[in-house]
Design a protein around this motif. Sequence first.
Motif, mmCIF file in Angstrom:
data_model
loop_
_atom_site.group_PDB
_atom_site.id
_atom_site.type_symbol
_atom_site.label_atom_id
_atom_site.label_comp_id
_atom_site.label_asym_id
_atom_site.label_seq_id
_atom_site.Cartn_x
_atom_site.Cartn_y
_atom_site.Cartn_z
ATOM 1 N N VAL A 111 0.783 -0.601 -0.046
ATOM 2 C CA VAL A 111 -0.173 -0.061 -0.470
ATOM 3 C C VAL A 111 0.971 1.417 -0.097
ATOM 4 O O VAL A 111 1.502 1.533 0.554
ATOM 5 C CB VAL A 111 -1.292 -0.026 1.264
ATOM 6 N N CYS A 130 -2.701 6.769 0.005
ATOM 7 C CA CYS A 130 -3.780 6.249 0.938
ATOM 8 C C CYS A 130 -4.246 7.439 1.796
ATOM 9 O O CYS A 130 -3.721 7.743 2.636
ATOM 10 C CB CYS A 130 -3.281 4.524 1.908
ATOM 11 N N CYS A 146 -10.311 -1.683 1.634
ATOM 12 C CA CYS A 146 -9.414 -2.668 1.521
ATOM 13 C C CYS A 146 -9.999 -3.736 2.790
ATOM 14 O O CYS A 146 -9.673 -4.353 2.089
ATOM 15 C CB CYS A 146 -7.745 -2.345 1.005
ATOM 16 N N CYS A 195 -9.438 -0.124 -4.562
ATOM 17 C CA CYS A 195 -9.408 1.038 -3.949
ATOM 18 C C CYS A 195 -9.437 2.981 -4.207
ATOM 19 O O CYS A 195 -8.488 2.726 -5.735
ATOM 20 C CB CYS A 195 -7.731 1.191 -3.765
#
Length: 67
Positions: A5, A10, A16, A53
């Motif tokens: 990640v 993020c 997720c 995502c």
Amino acid sequence: MNATVDQYLCIGCGVCVGLCPKVFRIGEDGKSGVCQPVTEETLSPVQEAIDSCPVTAISWLENDERT
Ligand code: SF4
């Protein structure tokens, strides 16, 4: 096979983790991280997380060394 990640990308939305709580976990910094190697069982939900995502922060790790 393992996933990674991008902590910079993020936004901690939790999608997720919802799809694959065995592999993804939200850390104290509010960002998701990979907490377990991807297995045959989690391969499909991890791929789903990659596809879902919203900021495309998850990717497969290349040259991952299996232990
Ligand atoms: S789905 Fe993407 S943005 Fe959301 S917590 Fe997971 S890695 Fe972060």
